[in-house]
Write a protein that holds these residues in place. Structure first.
Motif, PDB file in Angstrom:
ATOM      1  N   SER A  40       0.826  -1.201   0.000  1.00 30.62           N
ATOM      2  CA  SER A  40       0.000   0.000   0.000  1.00 30.62           C
ATOM      3  C   SER A  40       0.866   1.260   0.000  1.00 30.62           C
ATOM      4  N   THR A  41       1.932   1.282   0.783  1.00 27.19           N
ATOM      5  CA  THR A  41       2.819   2.437   0.809  1.00 27.19           C
ATOM      6  C   THR A  41       3.599   2.544  -0.489  1.00 27.19           C
ATOM      7  N   THR A  42       4.227   1.475  -0.877  1.00 24.29           N
ATOM      8  CA  THR A  42       5.051   1.463  -2.079  1.00 24.29           C
ATOM      9  C   THR A  42       4.239   1.772  -3.323  1.00 24.29           C
ATOM     10  N   HIS A  43       3.126   1.145  -3.452  1.00 23.51           N
ATOM     11  CA  HIS A  43       2.349   1.252  -4.672  1.00 23.51           C
ATOM     12  C   HIS A  43       1.607   2.573  -4.792  1.00 23.51           C
ATOM     13  N   ASN A  44       1.547   3.371  -3.738  1.00 21.11           N
ATOM     14  CA  ASN A  44       0.876   4.659  -3.801  1.00 21.11           C
ATOM     15  C   ASN A  44       1.828   5.810  -4.103  1.00 21.11           C
ATOM     16  N   ILE A  45       3.104   5.532  -4.276  1.00 23.85           N
ATOM     17  CA  ILE A  45       4.067   6.580  -4.627  1.00 23.85           C
ATOM     18  C   ILE A  45       3.816   6.983  -6.073  1.00 23.85           C
ATOM     19  N   LEU A  46       3.618   8.260  -6.297  1.00 22.60           N
ATOM     20  CA  LEU A  46       3.382   8.740  -7.658  1.00 22.60           C
ATOM     21  C   LEU A  46       4.685   8.737  -8.447  1.00 22.60           C
ATOM     22  N   LEU A  47       4.618   8.282  -9.700  1.00 22.94           N
ATOM     23  CA  LEU A  47       5.786   8.275 -10.564  1.00 22.94           C
ATOM     24  C   LEU A  47       6.366   9.681 -10.693  1.00 22.94           C
ATOM     25  N   LYS A  48       5.511  10.680 -10.832  1.00 21.68           N
ATOM     26  CA  LYS A  48       5.997  12.044 -11.045  1.00 21.68           C
ATOM     27  C   LYS A  48       6.833  12.550  -9.871  1.00 21.68           C
ATOM     28  N   THR A  49       6.656  11.985  -8.677  1.00 19.76           N
ATOM     29  CA  THR A  49       7.426  12.456  -7.520  1.00 19.76           C
ATOM     30  C   THR A  49       8.854  11.924  -7.498  1.00 19.76           C
ATOM     31  N   ILE A  50       9.118  10.850  -8.236  1.00 17.58           N
ATOM     32  CA  ILE A  50      10.490  10.331  -8.259  1.00 17.58           C
ATOM     33  C   ILE A  50      11.289  10.857  -9.445  1.00 17.58           C
ATOM     34  N   LEU A  51      10.619  11.529 -10.371  1.00 19.87           N
ATOM     35  CA  LEU A  51      11.314  12.070 -11.543  1.00 19.87           C
ATOM     36  C   LEU A  51      12.157  13.274 -11.147  1.00 19.87           C
ATOM     37  N   ASP A  52      13.148  13.574 -11.970  1.00 26.92           N
ATOM     38  CA  ASP A  52      14.033  14.714 -11.742  1.00 26.92           C
ATOM     39  C   ASP A  52      13.196  15.986 -11.676  1.00 26.92           C
ATOM     40  N   GLN A  53      13.129  16.589 -10.491  1.00 26.35           N
ATOM     41  CA  GLN A  53      12.289  17.766 -10.267  1.00 26.35           C
ATOM     42  C   GLN A  53      12.858  19.030 -10.906  1.00 26.35           C
ATOM     43  N   ARG A  54      14.099  18.964 -11.382  1.00 25.06           N
ATOM     44  CA  ARG A  54      14.700  20.119 -12.048  1.00 25.06           C
ATOM     45  C   ARG A  54      14.161  20.302 -13.458  1.00 25.06           C
ATOM     46  N   LEU A  55      13.495  19.268 -13.974  1.00 25.28           N
ATOM     47  CA  LEU A  55      12.944  19.304 -15.327  1.00 25.28           C
ATOM     48  C   LEU A  55      11.437  19.498 -15.285  1.00 25.28           C
ATOM     49  N   LYS A  56      10.905  20.056 -16.361  1.00 21.28           N
ATOM     50  CA  LYS A  56       9.452  20.179 -16.472  1.00 21.28           C
ATOM     51  C   LYS A  56       8.850  18.783 -16.568  1.00 21.28           C
ATOM     52  N   PRO A  57       7.649  18.596 -16.018  1.00 25.83           N
ATOM     53  CA  PRO A  57       7.008  17.281 -16.123  1.00 25.83           C
ATOM     54  C   PRO A  57       6.827  16.889 -17.594  1.00 25.83           C
ATOM     55  N   PRO A  58       7.057  15.634 -17.920  1.00 22.61           N
ATOM     56  CA  PRO A  58       6.911  15.198 -19.312  1.00 22.61           C
ATOM     57  C   PRO A  58       5.457  15.214 -19.758  1.00 22.61           C
ATOM     58  N   LYS A  59       5.263  15.442 -21.048  1.00 17.34           N
ATOM     59  CA  LYS A  59       3.910  15.457 -21.614  1.00 17.34           C
ATOM     60  C   LYS A  59       3.883  14.640 -22.892  1.00 17.34           C
ATOM     61  N   ASN A  60       2.704  14.178 -23.239  1.00 17.76           N
ATOM     62  CA  ASN A  60       2.433  13.492 -24.499  1.00 17.76           C
ATOM     63  C   ASN A  60       3.370  12.310 -24.729  1.00 17.76           C
ATOM     64  N   GLN A  61       4.071  12.302 -25.859  1.00 18.05           N
ATOM     65  CA  GLN A  61       4.932  11.179 -26.231  1.00 18.05           C
ATOM     66  C   GLN A  61       6.096  11.014 -25.262  1.00 18.05           C
ATOM     67  N   VAL A  62       6.613  12.112 -24.734  1.00 14.25           N
ATOM     68  CA  VAL A  62       7.724  12.024 -23.788  1.00 14.25           C
ATOM     69  C   VAL A  62       7.245  11.331 -22.509  1.00 14.25           C
ATOM     70  N   ALA A  63       6.059  11.670 -22.040  1.00 20.86           N
ATOM     71  CA  ALA A  63       5.500  11.008 -20.856  1.00 20.86           C
ATOM     72  C   ALA A  63       5.325   9.522 -21.112  1.00 20.86           C
ATOM     73  N   LEU A  64       4.888   9.193 -22.303  1.00 20.37           N
ATOM     74  CA  LEU A  64       4.717   7.792 -22.679  1.00 20.37           C
ATOM     75  C   LEU A  64       6.044   7.043 -22.619  1.00 20.37           C
ATOM     76  N   LYS A  65       7.108   7.648 -23.132  1.00 27.43           N
ATOM     77  CA  LYS A  65       8.438   7.032 -23.103  1.00 27.43           C
ATOM     78  C   LYS A  65       8.948   6.902 -21.668  1.00 27.43           C
ATOM     79  N   VAL A  66       8.731   7.928 -20.845  1.00 26.70           N
ATOM     80  CA  VAL A  66       9.177   7.877 -19.451  1.00 26.70           C
ATOM     81  C   VAL A  66       8.495   6.722 -18.728  1.00 26.70           C
TER      82      VAL A  66
END
Length: 117
Positions: A40-66
């Motif tokens: 429950s703890t592990t599986h509720n971690i949002l992917l976006k929170t572990i991504l490099d916060q120095r970069l803009k959140p990925p969108k569209n095809q880039v989000a798909l690749k990430v």
């Protein structure tokens, strides 16, 4: 420890996470491996929170690749080496064109990414 292609694929998983996180994923890997039963703890971690916060959140095809790379990375880090994909399978997965995501990127959790290669 036996050195074989399953070690190589594990290293690929570490490197892939390091690229998308912007730092070595050692703490995340330790947390995930120690809390496999505490899903429950592990599986509720949002992917976006572990991504490099120095970069803009990925969108569209880039989000798909990430998402695709994150799924591969977690598969490569499976505790049981026999459960890990081969580098040939990883290469194949990286070359596949993906359909648009049915899930919204902002709500994707790590739990949704495990074992879905």
């Amino acid at each position: 420890m036996e050195v074989n292609e399953k070690c190589d694929v594990y290293s690929f998983g570490v490197l892939a996470l390091e690229v998308i996180m912007g730092k070595h994923p050692g703490d995340l890997i330790m947390f995930l491996s120690s809390s496999l039963t505490a899903t429950s703890t592990t599986h509720n971690i949002l992917l976006k929170t572990i991504l490099d916060q120095r970069l803009k959140p990925p969108k569209n095809q880039v989000a798909l690749k990430v998402v695709s790379i994150a799924k591969l990375a977690f598969a490569c880090l499976a505790t049981n080496p026999k459960s890990r994909p081969t580098m040939l399978e990883v290469s194949h997965e990286l070359s596949i064109e993906r359909a648009p995501m049915s899930e919204v990127f902002d709500t994707l959790t790590l739990g949704l990414l495990f074992n879905k290669v």
